[in-house]
Design an enzyme around this catalytic site. Sequence first.
Site, PDB file in Angstrom:
ATOM      1  N   GLY A   1      27.306  96.143  55.009  1.00  0.00           N
ATOM      2  CA  GLY A   1      27.743  96.111  53.411  1.00  0.00           C
ATOM      3  C   GLY A   1      26.380  96.433  52.846  1.00  0.00           C
ATOM      4  N   PRO A   2      26.497  96.451  51.266  1.00  0.00           N
ATOM      5  CA  PRO A   2      25.375  97.191  50.707  1.00  0.00           C
ATOM      6  C   PRO A   2      24.089  96.140  50.678  1.00  0.00           C
ATOM      7  CG  PRO A   2      27.438  96.954  49.306  1.00  0.00           C
ATOM      8  CD  PRO A   2      27.916  96.447  50.547  1.00  0.00           C
ATOM      9  N   PRO A   3      22.965  96.752  50.344  1.00  0.00           N
ATOM     10  CA  PRO A   3      21.855  95.930  50.475  1.00  0.00           C
ATOM     11  C   PRO A   3      21.768  94.662  49.407  1.00  0.00           C
ATOM     12  CG  PRO A   3      21.367  98.209  50.397  1.00  0.00           C
ATOM     13  CD  PRO A   3      22.877  98.088  50.056  1.00  0.00           C
TER      14      PRO A   3
ATOM     15  N   THR B   1      23.613  91.739  49.912  1.00  0.00           N
ATOM     16  CA  THR B   1      24.915  91.060  49.798  1.00  0.00           C
ATOM     17  C   THR B   1      24.681  90.000  50.719  1.00  0.00           C
ATOM     18  OG1 THR B   1      25.723  92.652  51.311  1.00  0.00           O
ATOM     19  CG2 THR B   1      25.979  93.092  49.050  1.00  0.00           C
ATOM     20  N   GLY B   2      23.806  89.592  51.403  1.00  0.00           N
ATOM     21  CA  GLY B   2      23.742  88.452  52.208  1.00  0.00           C
ATOM     22  C   GLY B   2      24.004  88.639  53.674  1.00  0.00           C
ATOM     23  N   LYS B   3      23.716  89.881  54.280  1.00  0.00           N
ATOM     24  CA  LYS B   3      23.900  89.771  55.642  1.00  0.00           C
ATOM     25  C   LYS B   3      22.973  89.119  56.498  1.00  0.00           C
ATOM     26  CE  LYS B   3      23.683  94.521  55.278  1.00  0.00           C
ATOM     27  NZ  LYS B   3      23.663  94.390  54.044  1.00  0.00           N
TER      28      LYS B   3
ATOM     29  N   HIS C   1      22.183 109.989  18.963  1.00  0.00           N
ATOM     30  CA  HIS C   1      22.441 110.135  20.100  1.00  0.00           C
ATOM     31  C   HIS C   1      23.055 108.732  20.721  1.00  0.00           C
ATOM     32  CE1 HIS C   1      21.751 111.827  24.288  1.00  0.00           C
ATOM     33  NE2 HIS C   1      22.179 110.506  24.466  1.00  0.00           N
ATOM     34  N   GLU C   2      22.492 107.878  20.334  1.00  0.00           N
ATOM     35  CA  GLU C   2      23.138 106.456  20.909  1.00  0.00           C
ATOM     36  C   GLU C   2      24.497 106.099  20.102  1.00  0.00           C
ATOM     37  OE1 GLU C   2      22.103 105.400  23.776  1.00  0.00           O
ATOM     38  OE2 GLU C   2      20.398 106.615  24.060  1.00  0.00           O
TER      39      GLU C   2
END
Length: 693
Positions: free
Chosen positions: A245-247, A249-251, A468-469
Site C-alpha cells: 500500500g501507499p506510504p 497507510t499503517g502497514k 490568475h487565482e
Amino acid sequence: MTPNNDSKKKPGFNIYWIYSIIAISLIVLQMWMSGKKDVSYDVRSAFNQLADSGYVANVNIVNREHIDFTINSKGKDFIATSSNPNLKKMHQATSRSGNAFAQDRKQTFSFPISDAGVFEQQLINKNKDLAAKHKSVVNYQSVTETDYFGSIVGFLLPIIVLIAIWMFVMRRMGGGAGGGGQIFNIGKSRAQLYDKGKSTNITFEDVAGLTGAKEEIQEIVEFLKNPKRYTDLGAKIPKGALLVGPPGTGKTLLAKAVAGEAKVPFFSLSGSDFVEMFVGVGASRVRDLFKQAKEKAPAIIFIDEIDAIGRARGKSNGFSSNDERENTLNQLLTEMDGFGTNSGVIILAATNRADVLDSALMRAGRFDRQIYVDMPDINERKAIFNVHLKPLKLHEALDIEFLAKQTPGFSGADIANLCNEAALIAARHGKTSVEKQDFLDAVDRIVGGLEKKNKIITKSEKRSIAYHEAGHATTSWLLEYASPLVKVTIVPRGRSLGAAWYLPEERSITTTEQITDEICTALGGRAAEELIFGKISTGALSDLEKVTKQAYAMVTIYGLNKKVGNISYYDSQGRDSFTKPYSEDTAKTIDEEVSIIIETQYQRALQILRDNQDKLTLLADKLLEFEVIFKEDLEEIFGKRQWEKEEEVEIKTDDVVLEAAKEVVESEETSSNEQEVVSVDSTSQETETPAAE
C-alpha cells in the site's frame, strides 16, 4: 495479578567489568608508586641548607635520576629547632613516620635531579668547603635500583589498552549479535526479538480503520494461538502475508500490533539489515534468522521494506545488477519455500513498491496472502481521528465527523501529523484546548506551507496573481464536473504566491468529462492573465505540469482518446523503462492528440472567462481587498452552482479545510481505480518556464 519474575531479573554479568576494574587498579597503583615520594615542600632547598651546615650523612645518586639522602643526629636536632619553613615541614614529616628521632632510625629523603654529572661536581665543591671549615663532608655514591613491578605494569598496560580497544571495535563491527558480536559473528541475524512478555504495547485496538487487513492479520494470530480449531478441518497455516500500500497507510503499525497481540516469538527487522559490505553476509543472516525462528517455532518474522532485497532479478544488468543482493534473495526464497521444511514460521512483509518485487517471491507458497492497505475512506478516517485525538485536550464543540468529511486523500500518517500540528498551534496561541480553527490552520500549514506575510510583492504582481487565482475560481465554479471550490487566497505560502483549494468528492473512477473539466479549470489561471493583461507569465508552471500529465494519461494510459483508441501503454511492473511500446508514428500521434486536448480546453477556459469577464473582475477586486475569499463570496457573485446536490452539506466560511495537494493521475504511479484528488494551484514569481525540448 502475579508479577512477572522475568521482568525483575538482575542484569546479566559482564566480563568487561572485571577487565575495567583490573585496568583501573593498575593505573591507580602505578600512579601511587610513582608519586609516593612526592612531598609538599622544597626538599632540594632543605638539602642544600643541611649540607652547607654538615648535617647530611649519606647521599645515594639512584639511577642518575633522583637523590636519596639521610641526615646525622646533629641534623635531626637542627631541623627540630629550626624556624625555616622547609625544615619545619621536614621535621613534621619525620615525626609522622613513626617518631624516627626517638627510635634513632634513619629517615631517607628524596628529590629528582636533571643532570647527575652537574650534581656530583656540586657535591665535590661543597665537600671542599666543608673540609676547609672542619665540618662533616657529604658521602655520596651512585647506585642502581630496578622497579620490577613498575616495569611490568608499564609494559603490560599499553597492551591491555590496545586489546580492550580492539575488542570494543570488533564488537561494534559485529553489531552486538549472536553471543559477543565479534567480527566472526557478523553473519548473524540482526532481528529484534519480542519474546517472553516483551511486546510493542500496541494492539489491534490501536489500529483504526483497515478493517479488511486487520481481519486477515488477526486470523494468522488466531491460528498461532488456537491451531487445533483450523487443523481439525484440514487447514494449513499460511506461510506468509505481504502488506502492500501507499506510504503512511499503517502497514508497519499492523505489524507492531501483531507483535503486541501474538503470544509467540516475533522477529522484526528491515530489508536493509541483510545488506553488508562483505560478500555472503546477507545470505548468512537469512539462514541465521530462519534458524533462530525454527528453534522458537511457532514464530513470526516481519521484514519491513522487503523491496530492499526482493527486487526482480536479472533486469538491467548493466546498470543496477547486484549479485550480493540477488544471493540474499535466493537464500530468502529457499528458506521460505524450499526443499527443506519450514513449519511453524510465518513471514510478514511490508512494502509500498510491490511492482518491483520478484515474481518468485510473490507466488503462493511463499506469500500466500497479499493484503492491500489502501488510503482510508471517510469512515476509516473518522476512526483514525478518534485514535489520534485521544491524547489531546479537545474543545467540546469539535466535530470529528466534520474533520473526516473534509480530509479526503489523507493517510493515517497525514491525520496523525494534522492532529499534532493542531495541538502545537493551539499551544502557540496560549489556548487551553484544541479547537476547530486550530485544525483548519494546521491543514493550511501542512498543505500550503508556512504563511509568508512579509514577502515582497509589487502591486502589478499582486494584481496578476489575483486575476490568475480568480480565473481558477471562475472556471471551476462554472464547470459541471470540476471539484467544488473551498478557498482562494493570494497570501504567499511555501513556494507559492497564491493558491486555490478544492474539495473533490470521493470516487473510485473518473470519466473523460471530469478530467477535461479539471484541465480547463487548471488552465483558467493563465487564460485570465491573457484575457485581462494580454500577456502570460511563468506563474502557471505547476498548472501546466499537472494538465500535461493528465492529458498524456488520457491518451496513453486510460484509452480515452478516439484517435489512439482503446489502448493502454501503462506498464505497472516498470519493465519497459528504457523502451517505448509503440512506434515513432504513434508517438507523434500521441503528442498531437495531447496538444489538441490541452489547447481545446485552454480556448474553452478563455471563452468562459470572456463571457463572465465582469464577474471575473469583481472576484479579482475582492481578492485584492481581502486576500482570502471563500465559497460564500463566489455565491454572491455567480449564484449557487446548479450542479450541486441538495443533500450535500454547505461549508461555512469558518469551517473550511484545505484539500491535500495531490494529482488525479500520475503517468507512472496511478491506476484506473485510484481516488481522484485535485491539486493545489500556485503562482510563483521565481519560477521560469522550462525550455521546450
